[in-house]
Design an enzyme around this catalytic site. Structure first.
Site, mmCIF file in Angstrom:
data_model
loop_
_atom_site.group_PDB
_atom_site.id
_atom_site.type_symbol
_atom_site.label_atom_id
_atom_site.label_comp_id
_atom_site.label_asym_id
_atom_site.label_seq_id
_atom_site.Cartn_x
_atom_site.Cartn_y
_atom_site.Cartn_z
ATOM 1 N N GLY A 101 -2.527 9.311 -3.992
ATOM 2 C CA GLY A 101 -3.974 9.638 -4.376
ATOM 3 C C GLY A 101 -3.664 10.977 -4.976
ATOM 4 O O GLY A 101 -4.827 11.482 -5.663
ATOM 5 N N GLU B 227 -6.603 8.766 9.866
ATOM 6 C CA GLU B 227 -5.323 8.604 10.133
ATOM 7 C C GLU B 227 -5.221 9.392 11.762
ATOM 8 O O GLU B 227 -4.506 8.956 12.742
ATOM 9 C CB GLU B 227 -4.085 8.829 9.504
ATOM 10 C CG GLU B 227 -4.025 8.071 8.311
ATOM 11 C CD GLU B 227 -2.861 8.175 7.448
ATOM 12 O OE1 GLU B 227 -1.689 8.838 8.038
ATOM 13 O OE2 GLU B 227 -2.638 7.588 6.456
ATOM 14 N N ASP C 111 0.606 -1.160 0.171
ATOM 15 C CA ASP C 111 0.091 -0.123 -0.089
ATOM 16 C C ASP C 111 0.764 1.234 -0.132
ATOM 17 O O ASP C 111 2.049 1.051 0.292
ATOM 18 C CB ASP C 111 -0.852 -0.095 1.609
ATOM 19 C CG ASP C 111 -1.801 1.191 1.331
ATOM 20 O OD1 ASP C 111 -2.309 1.420 0.238
ATOM 21 O OD2 ASP C 111 -1.863 1.823 2.222
ATOM 22 N N SER C 112 0.192 2.420 -0.296
ATOM 23 C CA SER C 112 1.026 3.678 -0.238
ATOM 24 C C SER C 112 1.485 4.138 1.442
ATOM 25 O O SER C 112 2.276 4.644 1.366
ATOM 26 C CB SER C 112 0.250 4.825 -0.701
ATOM 27 O OG SER C 112 -1.085 4.911 0.004
ATOM 28 N N CYS D 263 -11.069 3.374 -1.267
ATOM 29 C CA CYS D 263 -9.898 3.792 -0.811
ATOM 30 C C CYS D 263 -9.647 2.869 0.493
ATOM 31 O O CYS D 263 -10.410 2.643 1.237
ATOM 32 C CB CYS D 263 -9.955 5.325 -0.577
ATOM 33 S SG CYS D 263 -8.417 5.988 0.407
ATOM 34 N N THR D 264 -8.317 2.705 0.727
ATOM 35 C CA THR D 264 -7.876 1.827 1.829
ATOM 36 C C THR D 264 -8.506 2.201 3.281
ATOM 37 O O THR D 264 -8.733 1.449 4.126
ATOM 38 C CB THR D 264 -6.535 1.633 1.831
ATOM 39 O OG1 THR D 264 -5.793 2.871 1.689
ATOM 40 C CG2 THR D 264 -5.883 1.028 0.759
ATOM 41 N N HIS D 265 -8.560 3.793 3.252
ATOM 42 C CA HIS D 265 -8.817 4.420 4.675
ATOM 43 C C HIS D 265 -10.318 4.486 5.264
ATOM 44 O O HIS D 265 -10.510 4.449 6.163
ATOM 45 C CB HIS D 265 -8.310 5.620 4.769
ATOM 46 C CG HIS D 265 -6.704 5.853 4.610
ATOM 47 N ND1 HIS D 265 -5.915 5.708 3.743
ATOM 48 C CD2 HIS D 265 -5.903 6.124 5.764
ATOM 49 C CE1 HIS D 265 -4.704 5.663 4.108
ATOM 50 N NE2 HIS D 265 -4.768 6.186 5.342
ATOM 51 N N THR E 270 -5.524 3.407 -5.310
ATOM 52 C CA THR E 270 -4.969 4.465 -6.254
ATOM 53 C C THR E 270 -4.066 3.573 -7.109
ATOM 54 O O THR E 270 -4.014 3.660 -8.448
ATOM 55 C CB THR E 270 -4.270 5.475 -5.712
ATOM 56 O OG1 THR E 270 -5.347 6.206 -4.688
ATOM 57 C CG2 THR E 270 -3.928 6.526 -6.560
ATOM 58 N N CYS F 273 -3.747 -0.851 -2.130
ATOM 59 C CA CYS F 273 -3.686 0.627 -2.521
ATOM 60 C C CYS F 273 -4.763 0.585 -3.872
ATOM 61 O O CYS F 273 -4.266 0.210 -4.679
ATOM 62 C CB CYS F 273 -2.480 1.239 -2.798
ATOM 63 S SG CYS F 273 -2.525 2.976 -3.151
HETATM 64 N N1 DGL Z 1 -4.026 3.898 -0.044
HETATM 65 C C1 DGL Z 1 -4.423 5.029 -0.822
HETATM 66 C C2 DGL Z 1 -5.765 4.292 -1.672
HETATM 67 O O1 DGL Z 1 -6.219 3.371 -1.270
HETATM 68 C C3 DGL Z 1 -5.034 6.069 -0.110
HETATM 69 C C4 DGL Z 1 -3.788 7.025 0.462
HETATM 70 C C5 DGL Z 1 -3.065 7.675 -0.532
HETATM 71 O O2 DGL Z 1 -3.520 8.625 -1.171
HETATM 72 O O3 DGL Z 1 -2.044 7.272 -0.949
HETATM 73 O O4 DGL Z 1 -6.071 4.828 -2.448
#
Ligand code: DGL
Length: 284
Positions: free
Chosen positions: A44, A153, A11-12, A185-187, A76, A74
């Site tokens: 993102g 976060e 993931d990012s 999105c992961t979050h 993105t 991720c």
């Molecule tokens: N992990 C990214 C996603 O799921 C979100 C955080 C980022 O922008 O890197 O798109």
């Protein structure tokens, strides 16, 4: 390929832990190697070529660790870089977009679908095209919700600030009477309760990480690559225990702190590494 190899996840940053949790719950016998590219987060807001480059470097780093399958947690990176990543590594790569799209089409049963994601994911229209490949009659509305990432976060999911932000972001989607909303999105699973309250609890929320975990399970099953139960694994597996290995590219302490918020615990094994120029892998 030995079935006892770990599954790689990248993931990012820290958000992919929601995908790790979904995989861990579904596949408790598996071991995971997780890479969070915390030095270069967020993805993102970045361009296609940059996300492709980062994605390839992360994938090669994990492939060099000997994995049986790679999950691009991720959204993105899945939306922008999956073809480039698949070309760069020989291990099977599973992204979150197609599984999320399939789950949404199934649940929406012909009704409109909403997608919330980062700016880059929305701009790529990856969810819209994945959904229309399955059913071209379904109307899809995508909406970027960038502030959800820092709110998750910070641990502010339950605050009035987060509610005001969610109401602002979701106002149009709420009016569109969608049959499913993809958390692209992961979050966003961290804000699930809030999003559900704002959208209306009758709107099904699709967690693309959970959908990807189902896909990973059936892929491993069909290839007879599920990890065999071993003595060490017969004890109750905990999230983040010493059978799973976590790497970050920067700020390991912050990762551990946010992991605690997301999962209720932080990794037992957490190392900072550089993933660029993986041939000269350096651990410190
Ligand atoms: N992990 C990214 C996603 O799921 C979100 C955080 C980022 O922008 O890197 O798109």
């Amino acid at each position: 390929m030995p079935s006892n190899l770990p599954i790689g996840i990248f993931d990012s940053g820290v958000g992919g832990l929601t995908v790790y949790r979904a995989l861990h719950e579904r596949l408790p016998n598996e071991h995971f190697v997780y890479l969070g590219d915390t030095a270069r987060v967020p993805y993102g807001t970045k361009s296609l070529s940059t996300v492709e480059r980062y994605g390839i470097e992360n994938a090669k780093f994990l492939e060099a660790h000997g994995i049986k399958l790679l999950v691009v947690a991720c959204n993105t990176a899945s939306a922008l870089a999956l073809p480039a990543i698949r070309k760069a590594v020989s291990v099977t790569v599973v992204g979150v977009i197609e599984p999320g799209a399939r789950a949404a089409v199934e649940v929406a049963a012909g009704k409109k679908i909403g997608v919330i994601a980062t700016e880059a994911t929305v701009q790529s229209a990856a969810y819209t095209s994945a959904i229309s490949k399955i059913n071209s009659d379904i109307e899809v509305t995508e909406r970027a919700c960038p502030l959800f990432v820092p709110l998750a976060e910070e641990g502010w999911a339950e605050t009035e600030v987060a509610r005001a932000v969610a109401e602002q972001y979701l106002i149009d989607l709420r009016k569109r009477d969608v049959g499913a909303l993809v958390l692209g999105c992961t979050h966003y699973p961290i804000l699930r309760n809030l999003i559900s309250e704002v959208m209306g609890t009758d709107v099904p929320l699709i967690d693309s990480g959970e959908a990807a975990a189902r896909e990973v399970q059936s892929l491993l099953e069909s290839r007879q690559l599920l990890s065999p139960e071993r003595e060490v694994e017969l004890r109750e597996r905990q999230l983040c225990d010493d059978l799973d290995h976590f790497y970050v590219t920067d700020a390991a302490e912050r990762f551990a702190k946010v992991a605690e918020r997301f999962l209720g615990m932080s990794p037992s094994i957490l190392e900072a590494v550089e993933v660029w120029g993986h041939d000269e892998l350096r651990t410190y």
